[in-house]
Design a protein around this motif. Sequence first.
Motif, mmCIF file in Angstrom:
data_model
loop_
_atom_site.group_PDB
_atom_site.id
_atom_site.type_symbol
_atom_site.label_atom_id
_atom_site.label_comp_id
_atom_site.label_asym_id
_atom_site.label_seq_id
_atom_site.Cartn_x
_atom_site.Cartn_y
_atom_site.Cartn_z
ATOM 1 N N ARG A 168 48.536 38.888 29.253
ATOM 2 C CA ARG A 168 48.606 39.123 30.701
ATOM 3 C C ARG A 168 50.056 38.979 31.153
ATOM 4 N NH1 ARG A 168 46.091 35.271 35.349
ATOM 5 N NH2 ARG A 168 46.768 36.494 37.145
ATOM 6 N N VAL A 169 50.527 39.969 31.903
ATOM 7 C CA VAL A 169 51.883 39.963 32.444
ATOM 8 C C VAL A 169 51.786 39.787 33.957
ATOM 9 C CG1 VAL A 169 53.998 41.308 32.759
ATOM 10 C CG2 VAL A 169 52.684 41.543 30.639
ATOM 11 N N VAL A 170 52.436 38.746 34.474
ATOM 12 C CA VAL A 170 52.514 38.540 35.920
ATOM 13 C C VAL A 170 53.985 38.346 36.258
ATOM 14 C CG1 VAL A 170 51.794 37.132 37.883
ATOM 15 C CG2 VAL A 170 50.241 37.442 35.956
ATOM 16 N N CYS A 171 54.498 39.210 37.140
ATOM 17 C CA CYS A 171 55.911 39.150 37.515
ATOM 18 C C CYS A 171 56.100 39.874 38.848
ATOM 19 C CB CYS A 171 56.769 39.781 36.411
ATOM 20 S SG CYS A 171 56.402 41.516 36.073
ATOM 21 N N PHE A 229 44.268 45.835 38.432
ATOM 22 C CA PHE A 229 43.647 46.166 39.708
ATOM 23 C C PHE A 229 44.739 46.723 40.613
ATOM 24 C CE2 PHE A 229 40.810 42.682 38.308
ATOM 25 C CZ PHE A 229 39.591 43.320 38.430
ATOM 26 N N VAL A 230 44.409 47.766 41.368
ATOM 27 C CA VAL A 230 45.381 48.319 42.303
ATOM 28 C C VAL A 230 45.594 47.346 43.456
ATOM 29 C CG1 VAL A 230 45.832 50.195 43.943
ATOM 30 C CG2 VAL A 230 44.860 50.703 41.700
ATOM 31 N N GLU A 231 44.510 46.783 43.938
ATOM 32 C CA GLU A 231 44.575 45.817 45.030
ATOM 33 C C GLU A 231 44.276 44.428 44.493
ATOM 34 O OE1 GLU A 231 41.931 46.460 48.390
ATOM 35 O OE2 GLU A 231 43.258 48.034 49.084
ATOM 36 N N ASP A 232 45.248 43.536 44.555
ATOM 37 C CA ASP A 232 45.054 42.160 44.090
ATOM 38 C C ASP A 232 44.639 41.307 45.281
ATOM 39 O OD1 ASP A 232 46.214 43.060 41.689
ATOM 40 O OD2 ASP A 232 48.200 42.577 42.448
ATOM 41 N N LEU A 233 43.401 40.863 45.290
ATOM 42 C CA LEU A 233 42.948 40.022 46.384
ATOM 43 C C LEU A 233 43.027 38.545 46.033
ATOM 44 C CD1 LEU A 233 39.905 42.044 47.758
ATOM 45 C CD2 LEU A 233 42.258 42.029 48.547
ATOM 46 N N THR A 234 43.070 38.243 44.741
ATOM 47 C CA THR A 234 43.149 36.848 44.315
ATOM 48 C C THR A 234 44.258 36.703 43.271
ATOM 49 O OG1 THR A 234 41.613 37.099 42.463
ATOM 50 C CG2 THR A 234 40.641 36.584 44.617
ATOM 51 N N GLU A 235 44.688 35.477 43.093
ATOM 52 C CA GLU A 235 45.731 35.193 42.109
ATOM 53 C C GLU A 235 45.273 35.556 40.693
ATOM 54 O OE1 GLU A 235 48.029 31.254 40.774
ATOM 55 O OE2 GLU A 235 47.885 31.505 42.957
ATOM 56 N N GLU A 236 43.989 35.342 40.408
ATOM 57 C CA GLU A 236 43.500 35.626 39.045
ATOM 58 C C GLU A 236 43.392 37.123 38.755
ATOM 59 O OE1 GLU A 236 38.663 35.303 39.498
ATOM 60 O OE2 GLU A 236 39.784 33.506 39.009
ATOM 61 N N ASP A 237 43.401 37.959 39.791
ATOM 62 C CA ASP A 237 43.354 39.413 39.603
ATOM 63 C C ASP A 237 44.739 40.043 39.557
ATOM 64 O OD1 ASP A 237 40.593 39.316 39.643
ATOM 65 O OD2 ASP A 237 40.435 39.881 41.755
ATOM 66 N N ASP A 238 45.757 39.258 39.851
ATOM 67 C CA ASP A 238 47.118 39.770 39.885
ATOM 68 C C ASP A 238 47.635 39.943 38.464
ATOM 69 O OD1 ASP A 238 49.588 40.571 40.862
ATOM 70 O OD2 ASP A 238 50.338 38.522 41.085
ATOM 71 N N ARG A 267 38.809 56.807 45.453
ATOM 72 C CA ARG A 267 39.408 55.827 44.543
ATOM 73 C C ARG A 267 38.770 54.467 44.773
ATOM 74 N NH1 ARG A 267 45.165 54.905 45.239
ATOM 75 N NH2 ARG A 267 45.093 54.144 43.114
ATOM 76 N N LEU A 268 38.549 53.734 43.679
ATOM 77 C CA LEU A 268 37.994 52.382 43.752
ATOM 78 C C LEU A 268 39.106 51.397 43.409
ATOM 79 C CD1 LEU A 268 34.543 53.004 42.018
ATOM 80 C CD2 LEU A 268 35.075 52.962 44.466
ATOM 81 N N LEU A 269 39.758 50.870 44.428
ATOM 82 C CA LEU A 269 40.952 50.046 44.235
ATOM 83 C C LEU A 269 40.656 48.657 43.682
ATOM 84 C CD1 LEU A 269 42.893 50.980 47.500
ATOM 85 C CD2 LEU A 269 42.873 52.150 45.283
ATOM 86 N N ARG A 270 39.433 48.172 43.869
ATOM 87 C CA ARG A 270 39.059 46.837 43.396
ATOM 88 C C ARG A 270 38.309 46.894 42.064
ATOM 89 N NH1 ARG A 270 40.970 43.107 43.183
ATOM 90 N NH2 ARG A 270 39.180 41.786 43.138
ATOM 91 N N SER A 271 38.548 47.937 41.308
ATOM 92 C CA SER A 271 37.971 48.083 39.964
ATOM 93 C C SER A 271 39.129 48.146 38.967
ATOM 94 C CB SER A 271 37.146 49.368 39.873
ATOM 95 O OG SER A 271 36.058 49.317 40.753
ATOM 96 N N TRP A 272 38.805 47.899 37.694
ATOM 97 C CA TRP A 272 39.839 47.988 36.656
ATOM 98 C C TRP A 272 40.350 49.414 36.550
ATOM 99 C CZ3 TRP A 272 42.113 43.910 34.692
ATOM 100 C CH2 TRP A 272 41.433 42.704 34.628
ATOM 101 N N HIS A 273 41.649 49.579 36.540
ATOM 102 C CA HIS A 273 42.312 50.842 36.257
ATOM 103 C C HIS A 273 42.954 50.676 34.888
ATOM 104 C CE1 HIS A 273 41.635 51.260 40.494
ATOM 105 N NE2 HIS A 273 42.149 52.468 40.494
#
Length: 152
Positions: free
Chosen positions: A15-18, A55-64, A122-128
Amino acid sequence: MKVVELNRMNLVGIRVVCPGDQYVHEIPRASVILKERLNEISGVVQPARLIGAFFVEDLTEEDDGYWVSVEVNDITAVPDGMVSVVVPKQKYAVQRHKGPNYEVRNTYEELHNRIKENKHERLLRSWHLEISDEWGDGDANHIEVDLYDTIK
């Protein structure tokens, strides 16, 4: 653009977070590390296939973030420093990108326009996904990748 449906996928990787502008540098670095550690991952389906998930839209820290990964048959053991993700069966609009990774946004813009023209949602809250059958050598100036944008 083509429309496809992919079955559920089990992914294991890094996982890359930056900051947003750093992904063009950090994703190629993570893919080199993952390639070097590929032998630590059990049950890899296609060792030559690199799968990026986000995810295109990150709503939580764990999805970022962005997951640089490979598909595995089953998630049985995840090596230290790696993570696992289950991507459900989904429908995607797909377009190929060839060229520098910093130009991938232009290809996405083209894909998003085609999705709209073809009346898909488009489903922004799904895995792309971004799927490549060549790992490259960390050279961000030439990549070949299929962009999978999740649609309804």
